[in-house]
Enzyme design. Structure first.
Site, PDB file in Angstrom:
ATOM      1  N   ASP A   6       0.859  -1.187   0.000  1.00 47.61           N
ATOM      2  CA  ASP A   6       0.000   0.000   0.000  1.00 47.61           C
ATOM      3  C   ASP A   6       0.893   1.235   0.000  1.00 47.61           C
ATOM      4  O   ASP A   6       1.713   1.421   0.906  1.00 47.61           O
ATOM      5  CB  ASP A   6      -0.898  -0.023   1.242  1.00 47.61           C
ATOM      6  CG  ASP A   6      -2.039   0.979   1.156  1.00 47.61           C
ATOM      7  OD1 ASP A   6      -2.121   1.705   0.159  1.00 47.61           O
ATOM      8  OD2 ASP A   6      -2.849   1.026   2.102  1.00 47.61           O
ATOM      9  N   ASP A 101      -3.228   2.558  -5.818  1.00 44.56           N
ATOM     10  CA  ASP A 101      -2.127   2.634  -4.861  1.00 44.56           C
ATOM     11  C   ASP A 101      -1.972   1.416  -3.964  1.00 44.56           C
ATOM     12  O   ASP A 101      -1.165   1.449  -3.026  1.00 44.56           O
ATOM     13  CB  ASP A 101      -2.279   3.882  -3.995  1.00 44.56           C
ATOM     14  CG  ASP A 101      -3.553   3.892  -3.167  1.00 44.56           C
ATOM     15  OD1 ASP A 101      -4.485   3.138  -3.508  1.00 44.56           O
ATOM     16  OD2 ASP A 101      -3.619   4.652  -2.190  1.00 44.56           O
ATOM     17  N   GLU A 102      -2.695   0.336  -4.220  1.00 47.21           N
ATOM     18  CA  GLU A 102      -2.496  -0.852  -3.388  1.00 47.21           C
ATOM     19  C   GLU A 102      -2.845  -2.113  -4.159  1.00 47.21           C
ATOM     20  O   GLU A 102      -3.642  -2.099  -5.091  1.00 47.21           O
ATOM     21  CB  GLU A 102      -3.315  -0.777  -2.091  1.00 47.21           C
ATOM     22  CG  GLU A 102      -4.803  -0.728  -2.282  1.00 47.21           C
ATOM     23  CD  GLU A 102      -5.559  -0.763  -0.960  1.00 47.21           C
ATOM     24  OE1 GLU A 102      -5.202  -1.561  -0.060  1.00 47.21           O
ATOM     25  OE2 GLU A 102      -6.531   0.011  -0.835  1.00 47.21           O
TER      26      GLU A 102
END
Length: 388
Positions: A6, A101-102
């Site tokens: 993350d 983003d993860e």
């Protein structure tokens, strides 16, 4: 073994990297505070003022009058995210993105080439920092829930390993607010039942949980016991591709919800095109502040990966299912299923020119986003949302 990786304050960290003068200054990426804009991301300096994503930008400015507000550069963030995914794929083909983003990575079978899962996680973290000057938090665990819990516990710039033997001892004292999918409203409901920690939740009687949350209550209880049998499913093997977001505060502003749905649609459409997939059925998921969750679907006449066509199908599903006096929305999701295996699209005498135009627009936009980043294009609707 599963990795959950993350990025830390992703949008805001990119802006800090590109504009070093903003480091240590309260800053958010979001819409215009004078036009009902919403915070998309806040750096850690801004978070110290109580500012968080999905908060109205005007409220954020009230909490911190000297707050710096930057408009989103979605295409640029997508370019950086693609570089990060490329790093992931150096170590395993089993990568399941959750958002830009993860992602989850299954590295169970990667050890012969790259070493133990812990070593792989550290290598990925180092490569992200070296190549992109960004930090990521990494969780390493036997399943997806534990890996995500581990990465969140270590933020920012964290690295935490949970093994099966020690997982329950780690989970039990955690507050239920840390449970995946439980926000402020859910936390309040659990507190009223006398459930404060993971330990309380896993030993609680089922009846009150069923009454409060329905079938979701049993799922929460299983997670509190560290149980999660969901596999990591790459996009090209998935039966659907989705993005969803849980808001830190319930959202009642319809304009803001439209903006969030547009962003989710754009991300899903880009993933479809990246994996050479087209889908026929569009789904919009809405979870209200009282935990009532609905999913509404619409099946198109033919499969598509065109952003505008997906948006045209998804927006009415949202608008028809928002109450006139909404209690507030705490989760919003968008997904596409029914992937085509039927070859090229069939031409339509009347709509084909418009479809060709939109397909060309998507193709050019994807290329420019990947090639030029900061100079990338955005649709007029996105630009309007960025300034709202």
């Amino acid at each position: 073994m599963i990795l959950h990786i993350d990025m830390d304050a992703f949008y805001a960290s990119i802006e800090e990297r590109d504009r070093p003068g903003l480091r240590d200054k309260p800053m958010v990426v979001g819409g215009n505070p004078h036009k009902r804009g919403v915070v998309a991301a806040a750096n850690y300096a801004a978070r110290s003022y109580g500012i968080h994503s999905a908060m109205p930008t005007a409220q954020a400015k009230h909490l911190c009058p000297h707050l710096v507000v930057l408009p989103p550069r979605h295409g640029y963030y997508a370019q950086v995210a693609q570089h990060i995914r490329d790093i992931f794929h150096r170590y395993t083909p089993l990568v399941e993105p959750l958002s830009l983003d993860e992602a989850f990575l299954d590295v169970t079978h990667s050890h012969r080439l790259f070493g133990e899962p812990v070593d792989i996680g550290r290598r990925i973290k180092r490569e992200i920092r070296a190549e992109l000057q960004l930090t990521a938090s990494v969780g390493v665990a036997p399943n997806k829930f534990l890996a995500k819990t581990a990465s969140e516990a270590g933020k920012p710039d964290g690295f935490l390993v949970l093994d099966a033997a020690g997982a329950q001892a780690f989970l039990d004292p955690l507050p239920v607010s840390k449970l995946w999918g439980v926000g402020k409203a859910g936390n309040r409901h659990l507190q009223k039942l006398g459930i404060h920690t993971f330990s309380d939740l896993r030993t609680a009687p089922c009846a009150p949980l069923d009454e409060l949350f329905g079938s979701w209550g049993r799922q929460l209880q299983e997670l509190a016991r560290g149980r999660d049998d969901r596999p990591v499913v790459p996009d090209h093997k998935a039966k659907s591709i989705s993005h969803e977001t849980t808001f830190a505060e319930d959202i009642t502003d319809v304009v803001a919800l439209r903006g969030w749905l547009l962003d989710l649609t754009r991300q899903v459409a880009a993933r479809l095109r990246r994996n050479q997939l087209r889908g026929r059925t569009v789904h919009v998921k809405i979870r209200f502040s009282n935990f009532r969750t609905i999913t509404r679907s619409y099946t198109l006449a033919q499969s598509t990966d065109v952003t505008q066509e997906l948006w045209n199908a998804g927006l009415p599903l949202l608008m028809r299912n928002l109450p006139l006096h909404t209690r507030g929305v705490r989760l919003l999701g968008f997904s596409v299923s029914g992937f085509a295996a039927d070859g090229p699209r069939q031409a339509d005498l009347f709509s084909e020119p418009a479809t060709i135009k939109q397909t060309r627009l998507d193709t050019v936009s994807d290329w420019i986003h990947a090639r030029f980043g900061p100079a990338s294009l955005a649709r007029a609707a996105e630009l309007m949302h960025a300034t709202e």
